[in-house]
Scaffold this motif. Structure first.
Motif, PDB file in Angstrom:
ATOM      1  N   VAL A  26       8.056  -2.027  -7.759  1.00  0.00           N
ATOM      2  CA  VAL A  26       8.492  -1.029  -8.737  1.00  0.00           C
ATOM      3  C   VAL A  26       7.467   0.086  -8.806  1.00  0.00           C
ATOM      4  N   GLU A  27       7.924   1.287  -8.602  1.00  0.00           N
ATOM      5  CA  GLU A  27       6.994   2.410  -8.675  1.00  0.00           C
ATOM      6  C   GLU A  27       6.845   2.903 -10.108  1.00  0.00           C
ATOM      7  N   ASN A  28       5.655   3.340 -10.420  1.00  0.00           N
ATOM      8  CA  ASN A  28       5.331   3.955 -11.716  1.00  0.00           C
ATOM      9  C   ASN A  28       5.475   3.027 -12.908  1.00  0.00           C
ATOM     10  N   ARG A  29       5.487   1.756 -12.647  1.00  0.00           N
ATOM     11  CA  ARG A  29       5.524   0.846 -13.792  1.00  0.00           C
ATOM     12  C   ARG A  29       4.534  -0.283 -13.571  1.00  0.00           C
ATOM     13  N   ILE A  30       3.616  -0.409 -14.504  1.00  0.00           N
ATOM     14  CA  ILE A  30       2.618  -1.471 -14.436  1.00  0.00           C
ATOM     15  C   ILE A  30       3.090  -2.592 -15.343  1.00  0.00           C
ATOM     16  N   LEU A  31       3.255  -3.754 -14.768  1.00  0.00           N
ATOM     17  CA  LEU A  31       3.720  -4.895 -15.535  1.00  0.00           C
ATOM     18  C   LEU A  31       2.669  -5.291 -16.576  1.00  0.00           C
ATOM     19  N   THR A  32       3.097  -5.503 -17.803  1.00  0.00           N
ATOM     20  CA  THR A  32       2.150  -5.924 -18.842  1.00  0.00           C
ATOM     21  C   THR A  32       1.852  -7.415 -18.697  1.00  0.00           C
ATOM     22  N   ASP A  33       0.802  -7.866 -19.376  1.00  0.00           N
ATOM     23  CA  ASP A  33       0.470  -9.297 -19.350  1.00  0.00           C
ATOM     24  C   ASP A  33       1.601 -10.116 -19.951  1.00  0.00           C
TER      25      ASP A  33
ATOM     26  N   GLU B 230       6.264 -13.836 -19.006  1.00  0.00           N
ATOM     27  CA  GLU B 230       7.716 -14.086 -18.974  1.00  0.00           C
ATOM     28  C   GLU B 230       8.165 -14.345 -17.533  1.00  0.00           C
ATOM     29  N   LEU B 231       7.580 -13.579 -16.635  1.00  0.00           N
ATOM     30  CA  LEU B 231       7.884 -13.742 -15.211  1.00  0.00           C
ATOM     31  C   LEU B 231       7.568 -15.164 -14.748  1.00  0.00           C
ATOM     32  N   ALA B 232       6.470 -15.718 -15.264  1.00  0.00           N
ATOM     33  CA  ALA B 232       6.029 -17.056 -14.863  1.00  0.00           C
ATOM     34  C   ALA B 232       7.081 -18.125 -15.179  1.00  0.00           C
ATOM     35  N   ILE B 233       7.881 -17.866 -16.225  1.00  0.00           N
ATOM     36  CA  ILE B 233       8.909 -18.839 -16.604  1.00  0.00           C
ATOM     37  C   ILE B 233      10.000 -18.919 -15.533  1.00  0.00           C
ATOM     38  N   PHE B 234      10.316 -17.778 -14.924  1.00  0.00           N
ATOM     39  CA  PHE B 234      11.402 -17.758 -13.941  1.00  0.00           C
ATOM     40  C   PHE B 234      10.905 -17.843 -12.501  1.00  0.00           C
ATOM     41  N   ALA B 235       9.657 -17.483 -12.291  1.00  0.00           N
ATOM     42  CA  ALA B 235       9.104 -17.529 -10.935  1.00  0.00           C
ATOM     43  C   ALA B 235       7.645 -17.976 -11.016  1.00  0.00           C
ATOM     44  N   PRO B 236       7.442 -19.283 -11.216  1.00  0.00           N
ATOM     45  CA  PRO B 236       6.081 -19.793 -11.434  1.00  0.00           C
ATOM     46  C   PRO B 236       5.130 -19.557 -10.264  1.00  0.00           C
ATOM     47  N   GLU B 237       5.685 -19.311  -9.072  1.00  0.00           N
ATOM     48  CA  GLU B 237       4.798 -19.125  -7.906  1.00  0.00           C
ATOM     49  C   GLU B 237       4.492 -17.654  -7.649  1.00  0.00           C
ATOM     50  N   ALA B 238       5.023 -16.770  -8.454  1.00  0.00           N
ATOM     51  CA  ALA B 238       4.898 -15.341  -8.151  1.00  0.00           C
ATOM     52  C   ALA B 238       3.462 -14.842  -8.272  1.00  0.00           C
ATOM     53  N   THR B 239       3.168 -13.829  -7.495  1.00  0.00           N
ATOM     54  CA  THR B 239       1.907 -13.120  -7.673  1.00  0.00           C
ATOM     55  C   THR B 239       2.225 -11.671  -8.037  1.00  0.00           C
ATOM     56  N   VAL B 240       1.371 -11.101  -8.874  1.00  0.00           N
ATOM     57  CA  VAL B 240       1.557  -9.733  -9.335  1.00  0.00           C
ATOM     58  C   VAL B 240       0.431  -8.871  -8.775  1.00  0.00           C
ATOM     59  N   ASN B 241       0.815  -7.770  -8.147  1.00  0.00           N
ATOM     60  CA  ASN B 241      -0.163  -6.795  -7.663  1.00  0.00           C
ATOM     61  C   ASN B 241       0.027  -5.510  -8.455  1.00  0.00           C
ATOM     62  N   ARG B 242      -0.998  -5.104  -9.161  1.00  0.00           N
ATOM     63  CA  ARG B 242      -0.921  -3.814  -9.850  1.00  0.00           C
ATOM     64  C   ARG B 242      -1.582  -2.764  -8.975  1.00  0.00           C
ATOM     65  N   ILE B 243      -0.807  -1.720  -8.696  1.00  0.00           N
ATOM     66  CA  ILE B 243      -1.268  -0.704  -7.739  1.00  0.00           C
ATOM     67  C   ILE B 243      -1.615   0.597  -8.460  1.00  0.00           C
ATOM     68  N   GLU B 244      -2.770   1.122  -8.159  1.00  0.00           N
ATOM     69  CA  GLU B 244      -3.125   2.456  -8.640  1.00  0.00           C
ATOM     70  C   GLU B 244      -3.828   3.194  -7.519  1.00  0.00           C
TER      71      GLU B 244
ATOM     72  N   GLU C 272       0.797  -1.217   0.000  1.00  0.00           N
ATOM     73  CA  GLU C 272       0.000   0.000   0.000  1.00  0.00           C
ATOM     74  C   GLU C 272       0.835   1.274   0.000  1.00  0.00           C
ATOM     75  N   ALA C 273       2.126   1.127   0.231  1.00  0.00           N
ATOM     76  CA  ALA C 273       2.952   2.320   0.362  1.00  0.00           C
ATOM     77  C   ALA C 273       3.251   3.021  -0.960  1.00  0.00           C
ATOM     78  N   ILE C 274       2.911   2.416  -2.082  1.00  0.00           N
ATOM     79  CA  ILE C 274       3.169   3.117  -3.337  1.00  0.00           C
ATOM     80  C   ILE C 274       1.867   3.574  -3.990  1.00  0.00           C
ATOM     81  N   GLU C 275       1.963   4.682  -4.688  1.00  0.00           N
ATOM     82  CA  GLU C 275       0.765   5.255  -5.308  1.00  0.00           C
ATOM     83  C   GLU C 275       0.402   4.479  -6.570  1.00  0.00           C
ATOM     84  N   LYS C 276       1.432   4.196  -7.339  1.00  0.00           N
ATOM     85  CA  LYS C 276       1.188   3.502  -8.599  1.00  0.00           C
ATOM     86  C   LYS C 276       2.390   2.622  -8.908  1.00  0.00           C
ATOM     87  N   GLY C 277       2.137   1.438  -9.398  1.00  0.00           N
ATOM     88  CA  GLY C 277       3.249   0.562  -9.750  1.00  0.00           C
ATOM     89  C   GLY C 277       2.875  -0.896  -9.642  1.00  0.00           C
ATOM     90  N   THR C 278       3.900  -1.718  -9.459  1.00  0.00           N
ATOM     91  CA  THR C 278       3.692  -3.162  -9.426  1.00  0.00           C
ATOM     92  C   THR C 278       4.468  -3.773  -8.266  1.00  0.00           C
TER      93      THR C 278
END
Ligand SMILES: [Zn+2]
Length: 154
Positions: free
Chosen positions: A60-67, A72-86, A9-15
């Motif tokens: 990462v602030e100010n960057r929204i990860l694309t699908d 690509e992330l799933a290939i290196f970290a299959p257990e990862a979760t992505v939170n998009r913050i706005e 919650e500490a970032i305004e926008k990002g991932t």
């Protein structure tokens, strides 16, 4: 995990990429080229995790990860979760899922592969079996471990 929630919650926008298995965080920073921009990045390595013992986390602030980046992330970290913050809120939260195929991202490690000389987009099929994750080149039909893969230079 309240401390974790605070970090999100500490970032305004990002991932926030969470639940990366410990040790993969640095690789992901490089792979997604997160260090190339001037966005503020917070990295947590070997954080305690309820499910995996230890985990890495990248914010990462100010960057929204694309699908595309998420797959690509799933290939290196299959257990990862992505939170998009706005607006300080988690707008979107999902577990990454392994793509069946990836086009135009990876360079074929086989120097005799036609994709190294012809102008064709590389295509890899992903196979998850007993040997772990293997990537099969559509053109030369060789199998590769994800650790030897590199990115196509654009
Ligand atoms: Zn190939």
């Amino acid at each position: 995990m309240p401390s974790n929630k605070l970090m999100v919650e500490a970032i305004e926008k990002g991932t926030v990429i969470d639940h990366i298995h410990a040790g993969a965080g640095i690789k992901i920073l490089r792979w997604l080229q997160l260090l190339n921009d001037h966005d503020r990045i917070t990295v947590g390595l070997n954080l305690p995790s309820k499910h995996h013992g230890y985990k890495d986390l990248i914010k990462v602030e100010n960057r929204i990860l694309t699908d595309q980046e998420a797959s690509e992330l799933a290939i290196f970290a299959p257990e990862a979760t992505v939170n998009r913050i706005e607006d300080y809120k988690v707008k979107d939260k999902f577990a990454v899922s392994l793509p069946k195929r990836v086009t135009g991202v990876f360079l074929c490690p086989n120097s005799n592969c036609i994709t190294r000389t012809e102008k064709v987009a590389t295509l890899f099929k992903l196979e998850n079996n007993k040997k772990g994750l293997r990537m099969k080149c559509h053109y030369c039909e060789k199998h590769f471990n994800r650790e030897v893969m590199s990115k196509v230079a654009f």
